[in-house]
Enzyme design. Structure first.
Site, PDB file in Angstrom:
ATOM      1  N   ARG A   1     -11.081-102.534  57.339  1.00  0.00           N
ATOM      2  CA  ARG A   1     -12.423-102.781  57.858  1.00  0.00           C
ATOM      3  C   ARG A   1     -12.910-101.527  58.587  1.00  0.00           C
ATOM      4  O   ARG A   1     -12.232-101.027  59.493  1.00  0.00           O
ATOM      5  CB  ARG A   1     -12.432-103.972  58.817  1.00  0.00           C
ATOM      6  CG  ARG A   1     -11.725-105.218  58.248  1.00  0.00           C
ATOM      7  CD  ARG A   1     -12.136-106.500  58.951  1.00  0.00           C
ATOM      8  NE  ARG A   1     -13.326-107.023  58.296  1.00  0.00           N
ATOM      9  CZ  ARG A   1     -14.005-108.125  58.679  1.00  0.00           C
ATOM     10  NH1 ARG A   1     -13.593-108.805  59.734  1.00  0.00           N
ATOM     11  NH2 ARG A   1     -15.081-108.522  58.030  1.00  0.00           N
TER      12      ARG A   1
ATOM     13  N   MET B   1     -13.586 -96.407  63.822  1.00  0.00           N
ATOM     14  CA  MET B   1     -12.840 -97.503  64.429  1.00  0.00           C
ATOM     15  C   MET B   1     -12.347 -98.478  63.378  1.00  0.00           C
ATOM     16  O   MET B   1     -12.802 -99.612  63.363  1.00  0.00           O
ATOM     17  CB  MET B   1     -13.686 -98.219  65.451  1.00  0.00           C
ATOM     18  CG  MET B   1     -15.151 -98.292  65.116  1.00  0.00           C
ATOM     19  SD  MET B   1     -16.091 -98.676  66.576  1.00  0.00           S
ATOM     20  CE  MET B   1     -15.633 -97.301  67.630  1.00  0.00           C
ATOM     21  N   PRO B   2     -11.443 -98.006  62.561  1.00  0.00           N
ATOM     22  CA  PRO B   2     -10.980 -98.932  61.515  1.00  0.00           C
ATOM     23  C   PRO B   2      -9.983 -99.965  62.053  1.00  0.00           C
ATOM     24  O   PRO B   2      -9.299 -99.744  63.052  1.00  0.00           O
ATOM     25  CB  PRO B   2     -10.260 -98.017  60.509  1.00  0.00           C
ATOM     26  CG  PRO B   2     -10.656 -96.625  60.858  1.00  0.00           C
ATOM     27  CD  PRO B   2     -10.933 -96.656  62.321  1.00  0.00           C
ATOM     28  N   TYR B   3      -9.963-101.073  61.337  1.00  0.00           N
ATOM     29  CA  TYR B   3      -8.974-102.131  61.529  1.00  0.00           C
ATOM     30  C   TYR B   3      -8.330-102.353  60.173  1.00  0.00           C
ATOM     31  O   TYR B   3      -9.030-102.605  59.188  1.00  0.00           O
ATOM     32  CB  TYR B   3      -9.659-103.405  62.019  1.00  0.00           C
ATOM     33  CG  TYR B   3      -8.807-104.645  61.919  1.00  0.00           C
ATOM     34  CD1 TYR B   3      -7.852-104.925  62.887  1.00  0.00           C
ATOM     35  CD2 TYR B   3      -8.948-105.533  60.856  1.00  0.00           C
ATOM     36  CE1 TYR B   3      -7.064-106.062  62.799  1.00  0.00           C
ATOM     37  CE2 TYR B   3      -8.159-106.675  60.768  1.00  0.00           C
ATOM     38  CZ  TYR B   3      -7.227-106.937  61.739  1.00  0.00           C
ATOM     39  OH  TYR B   3      -6.449-108.059  61.658  1.00  0.00           O
TER      40      TYR B   3
ATOM     41  N   HIS C   1      -6.586 -99.478  64.507  1.00  0.00           N
ATOM     42  CA  HIS C   1      -5.562-100.507  64.699  1.00  0.00           C
ATOM     43  C   HIS C   1      -5.009-100.942  63.347  1.00  0.00           C
ATOM     44  O   HIS C   1      -5.765-101.137  62.405  1.00  0.00           O
ATOM     45  CB  HIS C   1      -6.158-101.719  65.424  1.00  0.00           C
ATOM     46  CG  HIS C   1      -6.496-101.426  66.856  1.00  0.00           C
ATOM     47  ND1 HIS C   1      -5.757-101.884  67.902  1.00  0.00           N
ATOM     48  CD2 HIS C   1      -7.474-100.673  67.395  1.00  0.00           C
ATOM     49  CE1 HIS C   1      -6.277-101.449  69.039  1.00  0.00           C
ATOM     50  NE2 HIS C   1      -7.321-100.720  68.763  1.00  0.00           N
TER      51      HIS C   1
END
Lengths: 70, 70, 70, 70, 70, 70
Positions: free
Chosen positions: B7, C1-3, C41
């Site tokens: 994501r 800001m990857p997840y 994260h």
């Protein structure tokens, strides 16, 4: 380092409402779990009412029924 | 049979970058876990910057602050 | 800001393999998207083979078939 | 109180097909687990073919290969 | 009909803290979006610190570094 | 190439019930969307009743109330 995913139907959620959801969800894990906001991520997914079902029916149809009941 | 969900914010990720993410993530589980690429699925979700928060703030606003700092 | 969420079957993934998955997935988004590792994260979910199906069958059963083929 | 998330590529899924997926997935947990449809939620995510990979390749490219094979 | 998924590391979250997270997340979508608590689901996932990485490192290792810094 | 994630409370789901969920969910996307079972993955997550809330309350508590009502 919480990750919070809020999924709602895409029925006109405003930028200000999204801001409040992000702020509130972050504050919640800070208050309850003493987490660091720097590593707290909140992602809001807006889902089309045709794509979300409950009671085995599309939300699009449930909204029509609710509307007719009034 | 891994499933990998990446994501990221929807800030102009190109088709070529997506190709590299899919290729790289698949290779990673092949290399580390000896998985079969045939059963390895990678899904990339692009999230609007209004809908992704960190530090209790929308990414849209954080980007403005970063921009002002320069 | 990857997840990044990596889901695999719980067939003895070691701590060292998890370390490599986290390191590699983080490096991937740094290399391809120029993301900041501080806000990247990675979460690994290990799923019981009874709970993961492909071809309409539980992985537990597919593993037995694979084993018998040898 | 099941939550069912169905992720598919966005290759022209119709409203009627979504209706059937929601109805069928709800019925499945009612039949197998005796769950209450009132608390059963089904969410369908449609994913762009550039964003879904298998075999380390984008579905967009795999579809072209399939098409050429015919 | 929101669905809220809170993922945190499994570092001793108590039943009372979970109660507060569920209550608080539900109240948040009631307050901000006027949602119905009857159709609001909150799921907390507790993730092993070996399985959660940030900065390309396992939380297990980051906790040791934090501990040494004190 | 669907990915189906079924999340339920961990109230004694048997291996046979999981088998039926995997078989049924796979058949559903084959029937409705003409998908290939070879690339259809189903993952069942069992969630502790302390970790799943609805109506702002933990399922653990809701089950006690239901039990008392009888």
């Amino acid at each position: 380092m919480p990750y919070i995913n809020i999924r709602v139907t895409d029925e006109g959620v405003t930028k200000e409402q999204k801001r409040k959801l992000i702020e509130g969800a972050t504050q919640l894990v800070v208050d309850v779990l003493n987490k660091n906001p720097e590593t707290t991520h909140v992602i809001i997914d807006e889902v089309n009412t045709d794509n979300w079902g409950v009671l085995g029916q599309q939300t699009t149809e449930l909204r029509k029924l609710e509307s007719n009941e009034k």
